[in-house]
Structure formats: C-alpha cells, structure tokens
Design an enzyme around this catalytic site. Structure first.
Site, short mmCIF file in Angstrom:
data_model
loop_
_atom_site.label_atom_id
_atom_site.label_comp_id
_atom_site.label_asym_id
_atom_site.label_seq_id
_atom_site.Cartn_x
_atom_site.Cartn_y
_atom_site.Cartn_z
N GLY A 261 -16.65 12.25 -0.88
CA GLY A 261 -16.15 10.94 -1.27
C GLY A 261 -16.33 9.84 -0.25
O GLY A 261 -15.48 8.96 -0.13
N THR A 262 -17.44 9.86 0.48
CA THR A 262 -17.68 8.79 1.44
C THR A 262 -19.14 8.35 1.38
O THR A 262 -20.04 9.16 1.14
CB THR A 262 -17.33 9.22 2.88
N SER A 263 -19.35 7.07 1.61
CA SER A 263 -20.69 6.49 1.57
C SER A 263 -21.49 6.79 2.83
O SER A 263 -22.69 6.52 2.89
CB SER A 263 -20.58 4.97 1.39
N ARG B 120 0.84 -1.20 0.00
CA ARG B 120 0.00 0.00 0.00
C ARG B 120 0.87 1.26 0.00
O ARG B 120 0.57 2.25 -0.65
CB ARG B 120 -0.92 0.04 1.22
N GLN C 67 -11.10 9.71 6.70
CA GLN C 67 -11.10 8.27 6.93
C GLN C 67 -9.93 7.61 6.20
O GLN C 67 -9.69 6.42 6.37
CB GLN C 67 -12.42 7.67 6.44
N ASN C 68 -9.22 8.39 5.39
CA ASN C 68 -8.14 7.85 4.57
C ASN C 68 -6.83 7.80 5.35
O ASN C 68 -6.56 8.65 6.20
CB ASN C 68 -7.97 8.69 3.31
N HIS D 54 -8.55 6.91 10.95
CA HIS D 54 -8.19 5.50 10.83
C HIS D 54 -6.69 5.25 10.80
O HIS D 54 -6.25 4.17 10.39
CB HIS D 54 -8.87 4.90 9.59
N ASP E 251 -3.80 7.71 3.73
CA ASP E 251 -2.72 8.30 2.93
C ASP E 251 -2.43 9.72 3.40
O ASP E 251 -3.11 10.27 4.28
CB ASP E 251 -3.09 8.28 1.44
#
Length: 230
Positions: free
Chosen positions: A170-172, A56, A86-87, A104, A89
């Site tokens: 960009g999140t559900s 990753r 939530q990413n 996260h 990177d």
C-alpha cells in the site's frame, strides 16, 4: 524462524477508512500539507494544526483493522515479523502486531516542543493549546513533519539489512527515506509488492508483484509465504 520485514503505507489504512492526502493532489481534508504538517505551519497557525490532528484522531477512533492488517499480525505465528509503517495510526497494533516501527510518528502520542525526548500517550483524542509538558512547554503532535528528520529510519534500516523476506504494502514508494528501505535488503531476499497501482521499480531479481488491495493481497501473499518458506 525467518525474518519478514514489511513496509506499509497509506493504502492499507485507506481500506479501513482513513483518508490520505496523496489521493487529493497534495490536499489533506482541504488543507495544503505545508499548513498542517510542517514546522512552518506550526509556527504560523498552531490552532489550525492542533485542530487538524484532533480531527484525525476522531476519525481514527472509528477505523478498524482490515484483513490486510490482520493477516500481517497472524504471520507472527510462523515468522519473525517487523512492520515498518509510514502510517501514524495504530491499526497494526490493534490487529495484534507486536513489533511496529512508526517512521512518521504516532497519532495518539504527543511530545514536548522544548525537549523532543519527552513523549506522552494522549488520553482521548484532543490536544489543546495550553497542554504542556513537565518542563512547561506546549505539547505538539508526535508526528514527523515535512522537513524534519526521520529518527526511526536508522532502526528500520537495521531490520531491512537482516531481512530474509521483504514485503511492501500500500505505498507508492515515492516518499523518502522510506522508499529507499528496500534497497538495504540483501540482493537475494525475495520481495513482494502489493498495491492496486503498482509502483514503477523495474523487474529485478526476486521481485514478485500483486496488483491488488492490501485486504486481498496480503492474505494471498501470507499463504504463499507459508507454502514456500516454512
């Protein structure tokens, strides 16, 4: 200066070429997420987990911020911007954002398996078996795995409570506790939802929907915010 709190998810990073597991039926690079993103997976096959995150990191090193990341960073000129992501990177930081809360964890950090307060920046992309903390325990990815507490959520909630403006990119809005963050904002706070697949969250007061990717939606909303709230 108004406070803008932004919750970002996998969609904004996907546009920069970082793969997400939710688009593949719960599989992440061919692995069930419980194999590579849970304490049980770590205990069962440490080598697999270490290799998974090494790959990753290699992938993330080739990714660059997209116009969505850049537009959020540029908003700091006019607003007090807090990004809750939530990413894992570092694309927000690469774009220039200076106040980023990683719910996260962070891909390029590692921590002690004995004392979780011992967190280190990883030099390069590879974490190997035998790499230990100062107390002699194996280092693990500094990632919040499934089944683990989300320690930064408390800080994110404090920011959301104070938000003058709130944006979701960009999140559900299916992954908790992050998905509930919007409910901590004041009722009158305008909320802007940007995603090509809009989440089903009703049509309550103050919601503004933009059914498009982050790379086009965020610059559009940024222009709107400057026009309406400065």
């Amino acid at each position: 200066m108004k406070k803008l709190v932004v919750l970002t998810g996998a969609g904004i990073s996907a546009e920069s070429g970082i793969n997400t597991f939710r688009d593949a039926g719960g599989l992440w690079e061919g692995h069930d997420v419980t194999e590579v993103a849970s304490p049980e997976g770590w205990r069962k096959n440490r080598t697999l987990v270490l290799d998974f995150y090494n790959q990753r990191r290699k992938q993330a090193l080739t990714a660059k911020p997209n116009p969505g990341h850049l537009a959020l960073a540029d908003l700091e000129k006019d607003f007090e911007v807090v990004i809750v992501t939530q990413n894992i990177d570092s694309l927000h930081e690469q774009a220039g954002s200076t106040n980023v809360i990683h719910l996260h964890g962070e891909l390029f950090k590692v921590r002690s398996t004995l004392d979780e307060s011992l967190v280190y920046d990883l030099d390069g992309w590879e974490l190997k078996e035998g790499d230990k903390c100062e107390k002699g325990s194996q280092l693990r990815p500094h990632i919040v795995w499934f089944g683990e507490l989300v320690p930064m959520m408390e800080f994110a909630v404090k920011e959301a409570i104070q938000a003058d403006l709130f944006m979701v990119v960009g999140t559900s809005l299916l992954v908790y506790p992050a998905a509930g963050l919007m409910h901590y904002t004041p009722r009158e706070t305008p909320k802007f939802i940007i995603d090509p697949k809009l989440p089903e969250i009703g049509d309550s007061l103050g919601l503004h929907f933009f059914e498009e990717p982050a790379s086009t939606g965020v610059p559009k909303v940024a222009e709107l915010l400057r026009k309406e709230f400065l």
